[in-house]
Design a protein around this motif. Sequence first.
Motif, PDB file in Angstrom:
ATOM      1  N   PHE A  43      35.696 -16.660  16.823  1.00 18.51           N
ATOM      2  CA  PHE A  43      34.330 -17.095  17.120  1.00 18.51           C
ATOM      3  C   PHE A  43      33.414 -15.918  17.472  1.00 18.51           C
ATOM      4  N   VAL A  44      33.937 -14.958  18.208  1.00 15.66           N
ATOM      5  CA  VAL A  44      33.123 -13.783  18.532  1.00 15.66           C
ATOM      6  C   VAL A  44      32.725 -13.063  17.255  1.00 15.66           C
ATOM      7  N   TRP A  45      33.677 -12.898  16.342  1.00 15.91           N
ATOM      8  CA  TRP A  45      33.344 -12.243  15.075  1.00 15.91           C
ATOM      9  C   TRP A  45      32.333 -13.078  14.300  1.00 15.91           C
ATOM     10  N   LEU A  46      32.515 -14.380  14.287  1.00 17.69           N
ATOM     11  CA  LEU A  46      31.614 -15.267  13.545  1.00 17.69           C
ATOM     12  C   LEU A  46      30.195 -15.201  14.103  1.00 17.69           C
ATOM     13  N   ILE A  47      30.066 -15.125  15.400  1.00 15.50           N
ATOM     14  CA  ILE A  47      28.747 -15.072  16.027  1.00 15.50           C
ATOM     15  C   ILE A  47      28.083 -13.711  15.792  1.00 15.50           C
ATOM     16  N   ARG A  48      28.863 -12.639  15.799  1.00 17.98           N
ATOM     17  CA  ARG A  48      28.304 -11.292  15.696  1.00 17.98           C
ATOM     18  C   ARG A  48      28.074 -10.817  14.261  1.00 17.98           C
ATOM     19  N   THR A  49      28.607 -11.508  13.279  1.00 23.44           N
ATOM     20  CA  THR A  49      28.504 -11.019  11.903  1.00 23.44           C
ATOM     21  C   THR A  49      27.079 -11.136  11.372  1.00 23.44           C
ATOM     22  N   ARG A  50      26.753 -10.237  10.465  1.00 22.20           N
ATOM     23  CA  ARG A  50      25.443 -10.267   9.814  1.00 22.20           C
ATOM     24  C   ARG A  50      25.572 -10.727   8.370  1.00 22.20           C
ATOM     25  N   GLU A  51      26.718 -11.283   8.039  1.00 24.03           N
ATOM     26  CA  GLU A  51      26.955 -11.795   6.694  1.00 24.03           C
ATOM     27  C   GLU A  51      25.988 -12.936   6.414  1.00 24.03           C
ATOM     28  N   SER A  52      25.336 -12.898   5.260  1.00 21.33           N
ATOM     29  CA  SER A  52      24.310 -13.899   4.960  1.00 21.33           C
ATOM     30  C   SER A  52      24.879 -15.166   4.333  1.00 21.33           C
ATOM     31  N   SER A  53      25.949 -15.055   3.606  1.00 21.43           N
ATOM     32  CA  SER A  53      26.510 -16.209   2.909  1.00 21.43           C
ATOM     33  C   SER A  53      27.380 -17.053   3.844  1.00 21.43           C
ATOM     34  N   ARG A  54      27.145 -18.341   3.839  1.00 18.68           N
ATOM     35  CA  ARG A  54      27.966 -19.229   4.670  1.00 18.68           C
ATOM     36  C   ARG A  54      29.392 -19.302   4.164  1.00 18.68           C
ATOM     37  N   TRP A  55      29.561 -19.201   2.842  1.00 18.33           N
ATOM     38  CA  TRP A  55      30.915 -19.232   2.272  1.00 18.33           C
ATOM     39  C   TRP A  55      31.710 -18.012   2.722  1.00 18.33           C
ATOM     40  N   HIS A  56      31.071 -16.852   2.715  1.00 16.86           N
ATOM     41  CA  HIS A  56      31.759 -15.652   3.186  1.00 16.86           C
ATOM     42  C   HIS A  56      32.132 -15.796   4.657  1.00 16.86           C
ATOM     43  N   LYS A  57      31.208 -16.336   5.453  1.00 18.46           N
ATOM     44  CA  LYS A  57      31.509 -16.548   6.863  1.00 18.46           C
ATOM     45  C   LYS A  57      32.700 -17.480   7.033  1.00 18.46           C
ATOM     46  N   ALA A  58      32.733 -18.556   6.259  1.00 19.57           N
ATOM     47  CA  ALA A  58      33.829 -19.521   6.360  1.00 19.57           C
ATOM     48  C   ALA A  58      35.158 -18.885   5.958  1.00 19.57           C
ATOM     49  N   VAL A  59      35.150 -18.112   4.890  1.00 20.99           N
ATOM     50  CA  VAL A  59      36.388 -17.466   4.434  1.00 20.99           C
ATOM     51  C   VAL A  59      36.859 -16.431   5.453  1.00 20.99           C
ATOM     52  N   TYR A  60      35.935 -15.615   5.942  1.00 16.44           N
ATOM     53  CA  TYR A  60      36.317 -14.612   6.930  1.00 16.44           C
ATOM     54  C   TYR A  60      36.797 -15.258   8.234  1.00 16.44           C
ATOM     55  N   PHE A  61      36.187 -16.368   8.611  1.00 17.04           N
ATOM     56  CA  PHE A  61      36.629 -17.082   9.814  1.00 17.04           C
ATOM     57  C   PHE A  61      38.045 -17.605   9.620  1.00 17.04           C
ATOM     58  N   ALA A  62      38.324 -18.166   8.442  1.00 17.04           N
ATOM     59  CA  ALA A  62      39.675 -18.674   8.158  1.00 17.04           C
ATOM     60  C   ALA A  62      40.693 -17.531   8.133  1.00 17.04           C
ATOM     61  N   VAL A  63      40.315 -16.398   7.549  1.00 16.00           N
ATOM     62  CA  VAL A  63      41.203 -15.236   7.536  1.00 16.00           C
ATOM     63  C   VAL A  63      41.447 -14.757   8.959  1.00 16.00           C
ATOM     64  N   SER A  64      40.405 -14.760   9.758  1.00 20.58           N
ATOM     65  CA  SER A  64      40.527 -14.330  11.141  1.00 20.58           C
ATOM     66  C   SER A  64      41.461 -15.251  11.923  1.00 20.58           C
ATOM     67  N   LEU A  65      41.335 -16.551  11.709  1.00 22.75           N
ATOM     68  CA  LEU A  65      42.213 -17.493  12.411  1.00 22.75           C
ATOM     69  C   LEU A  65      43.659 -17.366  11.951  1.00 22.75           C
ATOM     70  N   GLY A  66      43.864 -17.474  10.642  1.00 18.92           N
ATOM     71  CA  GLY A  66      45.228 -17.453  10.116  1.00 18.92           C
ATOM     72  C   GLY A  66      45.913 -16.119  10.323  1.00 18.92           C
ATOM     73  N   GLY A  67      45.263 -15.062   9.880  1.00 19.50           N
ATOM     74  CA  GLY A  67      45.855 -13.737  10.030  1.00 19.50           C
ATOM     75  C   GLY A  67      45.987 -13.320  11.478  1.00 19.50           C
ATOM     76  N   GLY A  68      44.982 -13.645  12.279  1.00 13.89           N
ATOM     77  CA  GLY A  68      45.043 -13.312  13.698  1.00 13.89           C
ATOM     78  C   GLY A  68      46.179 -14.019  14.405  1.00 13.89           C
ATOM     79  N   PHE A  69      46.417 -15.269  14.032  1.00 12.14           N
ATOM     80  CA  PHE A  69      47.515 -16.020  14.655  1.00 12.14           C
ATOM     81  C   PHE A  69      48.868 -15.400  14.315  1.00 12.14           C
ATOM     82  N   TYR A  70      49.098 -15.137  13.034  1.00 10.30           N
ATOM     83  CA  TYR A  70      50.407 -14.603  12.646  1.00 10.30           C
ATOM     84  C   TYR A  70      50.605 -13.165  13.116  1.00 10.30           C
ATOM     85  N   LEU A  71      49.566 -12.357  13.062  1.00 14.37           N
ATOM     86  CA  LEU A  71      49.684 -10.980  13.528  1.00 14.37           C
ATOM     87  C   LEU A  71      49.872 -10.921  15.042  1.00 14.37           C
ATOM     88  N   SER A  72      49.139 -11.751  15.767  1.00 13.52           N
ATOM     89  CA  SER A  72      49.292 -11.730  17.225  1.00 13.52           C
ATOM     90  C   SER A  72      50.651 -12.295  17.644  1.00 13.52           C
TER      91      SER A  72
END
Length: 135
Positions: A43-72
């Motif tokens: 959520f912090v990344w999602l709030i701070r990003t300057r990405e204009s496309s909502r699709w890019h935001k959604a994909v990056y948020f999903a990558v952040s959740l999934g990858g962050g969970f498994y890596l952590s």
Amino acid sequence: MAEPVSTTTVTRLAELVAQSPVTSAVHSQVDPAMVTGVVCGAFVWLIRTRESSRWHKAVYFAVSLGGGFYLSAWIVTRYDWLPPFVVGLGTAGSLVTIAVLVLDWVEVNVQPALDKLFSRLMAMLPGGKSNDDAS
């Protein structure tokens, strides 16, 4: 008499939620502090990003959740002295930040390199650009 559509829909949604990975993660041995850290980092990344496309935001948020969970989860099992919340927060935010940097670099640098390679290959072919210029 047939069941109303709304009752069938609610029942099906309840079944899907009961079978979801989130529900299975809640009932397994997942550390809630780590999961909270991953969600907060995403959520912090999602709030701070300057990405204009909502699709890019959604994909990056999903990558952040999934990858962050498994890596952590991997980091917490190997370095158990680190606080799980901090590990989740850091991995979710840094993973997608690094992915965005790499993808931006690839977008800028790989396309011109592939264009040059394609031009050279086309020039080597019989009847290519360099052969047409000679005649």
